[in-house]
Design an enzyme around this catalytic site. Structure first.
Site, PDB file in Angstrom:
ATOM      1  N   ASN A 107       0.855  -1.189   0.000  1.00  0.00           N
ATOM      2  CA  ASN A 107       0.000   0.000   0.000  1.00  0.00           C
ATOM      3  C   ASN A 107       0.889   1.237   0.000  1.00  0.00           C
ATOM      4  OD1 ASN A 107      -2.434   1.598   0.383  1.00  0.00           O
ATOM      5  ND2 ASN A 107      -1.814   1.857   2.523  1.00  0.00           N
ATOM      6  N   HIS A 109       0.844   5.149   1.337  1.00  0.00           N
ATOM      7  CA  HIS A 109       0.106   6.012   2.269  1.00  0.00           C
ATOM      8  C   HIS A 109       0.829   7.363   2.377  1.00  0.00           C
ATOM      9  CE1 HIS A 109      -2.394   7.170   5.618  1.00  0.00           C
ATOM     10  NE2 HIS A 109      -1.304   7.543   6.264  1.00  0.00           N
TER      11      HIS A 109
HETATM   12  C1  GRF Z   1      -2.617   8.870  -2.484  1.00  0.00           C
HETATM   13  O1  GRF Z   1      -2.209  10.015  -1.790  1.00  0.00           O
HETATM   14  C2  GRF Z   1      -2.239   7.627  -1.727  1.00  0.00           C
HETATM   15  O2  GRF Z   1      -1.080   7.765  -0.984  1.00  0.00           O
HETATM   16  C3  GRF Z   1      -3.409   7.445  -0.800  1.00  0.00           C
HETATM   17  O3  GRF Z   1      -4.525   7.839  -1.551  1.00  0.00           O
HETATM   18  C4  GRF Z   1      -4.128   8.768  -2.549  1.00  0.00           C
HETATM   19  C5  GRF Z   1      -4.605   8.244  -3.853  1.00  0.00           C
HETATM   20  O4  GRF Z   1      -4.413   9.145  -4.913  1.00  0.00           O
HETATM   21  N1  GRF Z   1      -3.481   6.103  -0.299  1.00  0.00           N
HETATM   22  P1  GRF Z   1      -4.674   8.678  -6.401  1.00  0.00           P
HETATM   23  O5  GRF Z   1      -6.075   8.084  -6.454  1.00  0.00           O
HETATM   24  O6  GRF Z   1      -3.633   7.672  -6.771  1.00  0.00           O
HETATM   25  O7  GRF Z   1      -4.592   9.926  -7.217  1.00  0.00           O
END
Ligand code: GRF
Length: 203
Positions: A107, A109
């Site tokens: 994942n 984050h």
């Molecule tokens: C990202 O900031 C990721 O770290 C978090 O959710 C966001 C998703 O952004 N888990 P995207 O949908 O990839 O633009």
């Protein structure tokens, strides 16, 4: 061929970064499928634009987390991924999926975990006047943003930086670091994969 499946819920800019890096051969692998739990997510369009099979599995149609996970698991088993990437996937997975794909689910984050699991991380960084912010790529377990850390990308928060600019800088790190780490999984022999753990990259 190293097979990657990406799970998404929203905009999908990280999915797009992975797609672009596969096309440009910066990732030695292919995205064989996308699974999305929100029928309105823009990420679906991104997959379609590149003819990547996308399964929409709306969690609202399931009575329990377990039933939803069982349905996702059925799709994952068909796709046979070597690596599953949660890229903005807004559901906590249960052991139904985690046990089946041990050490194969990661994942991304937007915080320097263990600081700020959950939502609104950028806001919290600004409110607390943190000097540093960043992103964490970690293995997924059945707790929120809590699995073993693989890599972190770190930046220095500028004095009186506004949240929009901070989010933009964080996204840039995500779009560089996630494909880089995914390619490490794709290219390193299993025995050497612990070489990629616990690194901090300064941006
Ligand atoms: C990202 O900031 C990721 O770290 C978090 O959710 C966001 C998703 O952004 N888990 P995207 O949908 O990839 O633009």
């Amino acid at each position: 061929m190293f097979k990657i499946v990406v799970l998404v819920s929203g905009n999908g800019s990280n999915l797009q970064a992975l797609i672009n890096n596969c096309i440009e051969n910066h990732i030695t692998g292919n995205i064989v499928g996308v699974i999305c739990n929100d029928p309105n997510a823009f990420a679906i369009k991104r997959a379609e634009n590149h003819s990547i099979p996308c399964e929409i599995i709306d969690h609202k149609e399931f009575l329990s987390r377990e039933e939803f996970d069982q349905r996702v698991l059925d799709s994952l088993i068909k796709m046979q991924p070597d690596l599953i990437v949660l890229a903005g996937f807004m559901r906590i997975l249960t052991n139904i999926i985690i046990d089946r794909f041990e050490n194969k689910i990661i994942n991304i984050h937007p915080s320097l975990l263990p600081k700020y699991p959950g939502l609104d991380t950028h806001q919290k960084v600004i409110e607390n006047n943190d000097k540093f912010h960043g992103v964490t790529i970690h293995f997924v377990n059945n707790e929120l943003d809590a699995g073993k850390v693989i890599a972190q990308g770190k930046l220095k928060v500028e004095k009186s930086e506004n949240i929009a600019k901070l989010i933009e800088r964080i996204h840039k790190i995500e779009h560089d670091l996630l494909p880089y780490i995914v390619n490490k999984f794709a290219t390193l022999e299993i025995e050497k994969q612990n070489e990629i753990y616990y690194k901090t990259y300064n941006f």
